[in-house]
Scaffold this motif. Structure first.
Motif: not given
Length: 455
Positions: A152-157, A274-279, A346-353
């Motif tokens: 939610g935070t990633s998408l809100a930003i 990516g962050v959202s899916i990883g999270s 994308f995978f940077l964000g995914f790994s971050g999640g």
């Protein structure tokens, strides 16, 4: 994975989720709109460099995290969280009214005041929302709830930045911006009215209003809990890492990819999705348990894809014969090698999640109940320090050492290997002496499930 979405049927989760989502959404509409106004009109009117105004804006928003996080943590531990949230959301309404006046009359000093106050609002809300989750969630819901919050935070930003960009292009844009931030603030307050009451964790606490002594005190207390101390260092490293990459996104888009504004949004979207899916995957991959088993995969991914981003950007060849024409997303997709850049982001964000959700869940689960919100306040202090350090680090690499943006990403990825190994070893060592604190909150959960939201 689908089962965590069942939490939206629970008022104890959905009410706080939408309250925090709308708060982050409004933060970013306001901040991004102000940056765009400063960049394209205020700087020339005031006769001040754009970089000075934008850096001043960034500093004013983050300064309250240094100043008030420890006090905010005390208040969230002392008082009942639903009432405190509604007070904070009322403050947001007042701040956005101030901002609306500043936009409409183009009073930039007033807009800077509103920006500082909005940072203050976020500072006081952070300990409430993150201390609320372990109190209102069952133990096997905590990872899923944190995954949804991070998504939610990633998408809100992302959505806030996009909406701000759209609003600034409209006729009478300052009026549209003013109306939007006020409407979103009203919606945030309405969502907060549905948050169920939870018992105050330490109602007898005497609040120390000295922002300096109380900050030192909570950091000392945190240091006495080594597992939590290193969890928070890990959290803060994520903000250092993310800020290092995302702050450079507009320059990467324009200077390296020769892309227009739509490319900036596309790159941010790739990272945020990516962050959202990883999270969201964290819940399934950890089988609903508060666990650090995903942390090594997150650390490895953050380094692998940062290092590969260096090679993919360095290998990219774009015809700049017609340098006045910037590429859109479609034009960029047609260029050989561009897909590798997009996959890396994308995978940077995914790994971050995968990296951040286990750490947030651990911070909440292992924090002593009496000090949980203050622990979150200490986390916010460290986050602010690491984000400021990120800006200094990037300036030093790019200016003092005259390195390129790809080289900055390479160095950050290599640093992440060293920090990640250090962090994981420290957490493995100290987790043996740490105890999860969420196992006896069934009364709170039952009360949250049966109680209707109070005005």
């Amino acid at each position: 994975m689908a089962s965590q979405f069942q939490l939206f049927k629970r008022k104890r989760f959905s009410s706080m989720f939408f309250t925090q989502f709308l708060g982050a959404f409004n933060d970013n509409i306001f901040k991004q709109a102000l940056i765009l106004v400063l960049t394209y009109s205020a700087a020339s009117q005031l006769g001040v460099e754009v970089s000075i105004l934008n850096n001043l804006a960034a500093m004013l928003f983050i300064l309250p995290y240094f100043l008030f996080s420890a006090v905010a943590g005390q208040l969230a531990d002392k008082f009942e969280k639903s009432k405190l949230t509604r007070l904070v959301k009322l403050l947001e309404l007042i701040i956005m009214a101030i901002a609306a006046v500043g936009f409409v009359f183009e009073w930039y000093a007033l807009l800077f005041v509103a920006l500082f106050l909005m940072g203050t609002h976020s500072t006081f809300f952070g300990p409430i929302k993150y201390a609320y989750l372990p109190q209102a969630m069952k133990e096997d819901e905590l990872v899923g709830a944190n995954g949804l919050f991070q998504m939610g935070t990633s998408l809100a930003i992302l959505l806030g930045m996009i909406i701000a960009g759209v609003l600034t292009q409209l006729p009478q844009s300052l009026y549209w911006i003013s109306a939007t931030v006020l409407i979103v603030a009203v919606l945030g307050y309405m969502a907060a009215r549905f948050i169920p009451a939870t018992p105050a964790m330490q109602p007898e606490l005497k609040v120390n209003w000295n922002i300096f002594t109380t900050s030192v005190s909570i950091v000392r207390y945190l240091y006495s809990l080594p597992f939590l101390f290193f969890v928070i260092l890990g959290n803060s490293w994520f903000w250092f890492y993310g800020a290092t990459f995302l702050t450079q996104t507009p320059e990467v888009s324009k200077v390296i990819l020769h892309g227009d504004e739509s490319v900036v949004i596309f790159l941010l979207t790739l990272f945020s999705v990516g962050v959202s899916i990883g999270s969201l995957l964290c819940k399934s991959l950890t089988k609903n348990q508060v666990s650090l088993r995903l942390l090594p995969f997150g650390i490895a991914g953050l380094s692998i894809f940062a290092i590969d981003l260096y090679f993919s950007l360095s290998a990219l060849t774009i015809d700049t014969t017609n340098s006045d024409t910037l590429l859109g997303v479609t034009g960029l997709l047609a260029i050989s090698g561009s897909w590798r850049v997009f996959v890396d982001l994308f995978f940077l964000g995914f790994s971050g999640g995968l990296y951040i959700v286990p750490l947030y869940a651990s911070m909440q689960a292992y924090a002593p109940k009496s000090h949980r919100a203050r622990i979150v306040g200490a986390n916010n202090i460290f986050n602010a320090i690491f984000m400021v350090t990120s800006a200094i680090f990037a300036i030093a690499i790019l200016n003092a050492f005259a390195m390129t943006l790809p080289q900055l990403f390479l160095i950050t990825g290599l640093l992440n290997i060293a920090f990640g190994i250090f962090l994981y070893l420290k957490l493995k060592k100290h987790i043996q002496h740490a105890v999860i604190q969420t196992h006896d909150n069934s009364d709170t959960i039952n009360a949250c499930d049966t109680q209707s939201g109070k005005a």
